[in-house]
Scaffold this active site. Structure first.
Site, PDB file in Angstrom:
ATOM      1  N   ASN A 142       0.830  -1.158  -0.036  1.00  0.00           N
ATOM      2  CA  ASN A 142      -0.003  -0.093   0.008  1.00  0.00           C
ATOM      3  C   ASN A 142       0.947   1.422   0.000  1.00  0.00           C
ATOM      4  O   ASN A 142       1.760   1.348   0.596  1.00  0.00           O
ATOM      5  CB  ASN A 142      -0.922  -0.015   1.113  1.00  0.00           C
ATOM      6  CG  ASN A 142      -2.068   1.028   1.109  1.00  0.00           C
ATOM      7  OD1 ASN A 142      -2.991   0.914   0.261  1.00  0.00           O
ATOM      8  ND2 ASN A 142      -1.721   2.308   1.695  1.00  0.00           N
ATOM      9  N   ASP A 185      -7.048  20.598   8.307  1.00  0.00           N
ATOM     10  CA  ASP A 185      -7.591  19.604   7.250  1.00  0.00           C
ATOM     11  C   ASP A 185      -8.078  20.332   6.237  1.00  0.00           C
ATOM     12  O   ASP A 185      -8.106  21.646   5.993  1.00  0.00           O
ATOM     13  CB  ASP A 185      -8.656  18.685   7.898  1.00  0.00           C
ATOM     14  CG  ASP A 185      -8.334  17.137   7.186  1.00  0.00           C
ATOM     15  OD1 ASP A 185      -7.896  17.186   5.905  1.00  0.00           O
ATOM     16  OD2 ASP A 185      -8.364  16.152   7.953  1.00  0.00           O
ATOM     17  N   GLU A 231      -0.670   1.066  -5.058  1.00  0.00           N
ATOM     18  CA  GLU A 231      -0.866   2.506  -5.640  1.00  0.00           C
ATOM     19  C   GLU A 231       0.384   2.771  -6.564  1.00  0.00           C
ATOM     20  O   GLU A 231       0.353   3.652  -7.484  1.00  0.00           O
ATOM     21  CB  GLU A 231      -0.966   3.670  -4.663  1.00  0.00           C
ATOM     22  CG  GLU A 231      -2.302   3.504  -4.002  1.00  0.00           C
ATOM     23  CD  GLU A 231      -2.453   2.519  -3.055  1.00  0.00           C
ATOM     24  OE1 GLU A 231      -1.570   2.117  -2.488  1.00  0.00           O
ATOM     25  OE2 GLU A 231      -3.635   2.668  -2.380  1.00  0.00           O
TER      26      GLU A 231
HETATM   27 MN    MN Z   1      -4.339   1.461  -0.890  1.00  0.00          MN
END
Ligand code: MN
Length: 460
Positions: free
Chosen positions: A154, A266, A217
């Site tokens: 990941n 954020d 990714e």
């Molecule tokens: Mn992922």
């Protein structure tokens, strides 16, 4: 890395940050600041002001030997340019890359291993962005990890708060890296991670995309680039970094330790809650000889575009199940790149626009307000969208309100505790029962040509 001096047609330039900067500079899309800038607030102020106009390059940093580059994906056109994609093909390219990732090449060595050294986070120009921040944070790094059995990889972007010269607090939203960390924790093991700073936009975009668990990714980025992405194995951890990254921190996500993380700004430009979060211990650093430190302004254009553009693709795909022609989707920057969408589509019957609204809400659960317009409206021009609302919308017939649905916990006006929000959809399309001419903007014959003839470039 110096440009390759062999046959450039057969050896395309590496998809790295430096080459992208070089190309951007040629077209005047880099703003360089040569005066000394502090990592505390000064860099943040300049990035906030400039990132939508140009990539920001802060050459001289008071607290570090390394320059800062920011806002690399601060503008939509810049992201599209990095991928060599037009607006129209962007969604199909990204969805294609998510569906058919291409394995990136893996090796031991690459430009990012020019210098290997012991960790010392104080050497890096890590920014403090806003008044109430908990301290300096790394904001743009790719964190890569593999499951203990090596089957799942990941890559995702996390904020990393500096605790001391070799430890970072990591914000883990309950998604993929969180899941890998949970599994390692159950086995009482630390999770190896590499933290890569300074990468090509395709990597940042892929790491922000909604790839399913189990899809790397890196392979999505490689597919987006049409191949050519190289990865290198960590020196002391079992994880991979882009061979062309600028700085790589090798670390271990510890199983037992948690600290207070935040407060931090954020997407919404408001403060996120302080939470207990795990700790990464940095064990080794490798980097380019003269590395660029890449930063990202929280709540700024780049943050919103990276979060939004990949979601737009998912909305586009869902709306295409309702009507065959979806011209454009925009998760607007003013709507935090997350909460507000404008969709231009060709409806076939009058009920289609309301079904488009429902499809968009289902495709992106955080979506709060959505406006559907006809294809003659530019979804990226807020004035045109408001014009469509002013002249094509009637609240008693064209408004959809859904009370207390699952929404974003980032929105301070929602029920953040329960994650509930009111959703609203506007059908600002022309009713098919009414004559179309009533709703078209009046035209001036030869307008463009006349202005060009009399005003030249200034008339544009
Ligand atoms: Mn992922």
């Amino acid at each position: 890395m110096k440009p390759v001096s062999v046959n450039l047609r057969s050896v395309p330039e590496m998809p790295d940050l430096r080459n992208f900067l070089r190309e951007s500079e040629k077209i005047g899309d880099v703003f360089k600041v040569s005066r000394e800038v502090s990592v505390k607030f000064e860099a943040s102020a300049l990035i906030k002001r400039l990132e939508a106009e140009a990539i920001v390059y802060l050459e001289k940093i008071r607290e570090s030997d390394f320059p800062v580059v920011a806002g690399v994906c601060g503008r939509r056109e810049r992201v599209l340019r990095a991928l060599g994609a037009g607006e129209a093909e962007f969604y199909s390219r990204l969805l294609g890359a998510l569906q058919s990732p291409v394995k990136a090449e893996r090796g031991e060595d690459g430009p990012v291993k020019e210098v290997k050294e012991a960790p010392d986070l104080r050497r890096l120009p890590i920014l403090t962005h806003y008044e109430g921040d908990g301290g300096p944070y790394i904001t743009s790094a790719l964190v890569s990890a593999r499951s203990l059995d090596g089957r799942v990889e990941n890559v995702s972007i996390h904020r990393l708060q500096v605790l001391d010269n070799r430890r970072l607090a990591i914000r883990l939203v309950p998604r993929h890296l969180y899941q890998l960390h949970q599994s390692a924790k159950e086995a009482h093991r630390a999770l190896d991670v590499v933290i890569s700073i300074g990468v090509h936009p395709a990597l940042s975009l892929a790491a922000s995309s909604p790839a399913p668990f189990g899809v790397s990714e890196y392979d999505v980025a490689n597919a987006l680039l049409g191949g050519g992405l190289k990865l290198v194995r960590g020196e002391s951890v079992e994880a991979y970094a882009p061979a062309e990254a600028e700085i790589v921190l090798e670390g271990r996500l510890l199983p037992g330790e948690e600290v207070e993380e935040g407060p931090f700004v954020d997407l919404t430009e408001t403060y996120d809650a302080v939470r207990r979060q795990p700790v990464v211990e940095v064990v080794k650093v490798f980097r380019r000889e003269k590395p660029l430190y890449q930063a990202l302004q929280p709540g700024g254009c780049e943050h919103r575009l990276l979060m939004g553009m990949a979601r737009e693709a998912k909305i586009w795909e869902a709306v295409r199940n309702v009507v065959p022609v979806v011209k454009a989707v925009n998760l607007t920057v003013g709507g935090c790149g997350w909460l507000h969408a404008v969709i231009a589509a060709e409806k076939q019957t009058d009920g289609d626009a309301k079904n488009i609204i429902l499809a968009a809400f289902a495709a992106h659960p955080s979506l709060k307000h959505v406006t559907v317009v006809d294809p003659d409206i530019d979804v990226h021009n807020p004035r045109e969208v408001e014009w469509a609302l002013a002249t094509r919308f009637q609240a008693d017939k064209d408004l959809v309100v859904i009370p207390r649905a699952r929404g974003s916990t980032l929105d301070p006006s929602g029920d953040q505790k329960e994650g509930l929000t009111a959703k609203m959809g506007f059908d600002a399309t022309v009713p098919r029962t009414l004559p179309k001419e009533k709703f078209s903007k009046a035209k001036i014959p030869g307008e463009e040509e006349t202005c060009r003839r009399f005003l030249g470039e200034a008339g544009r």
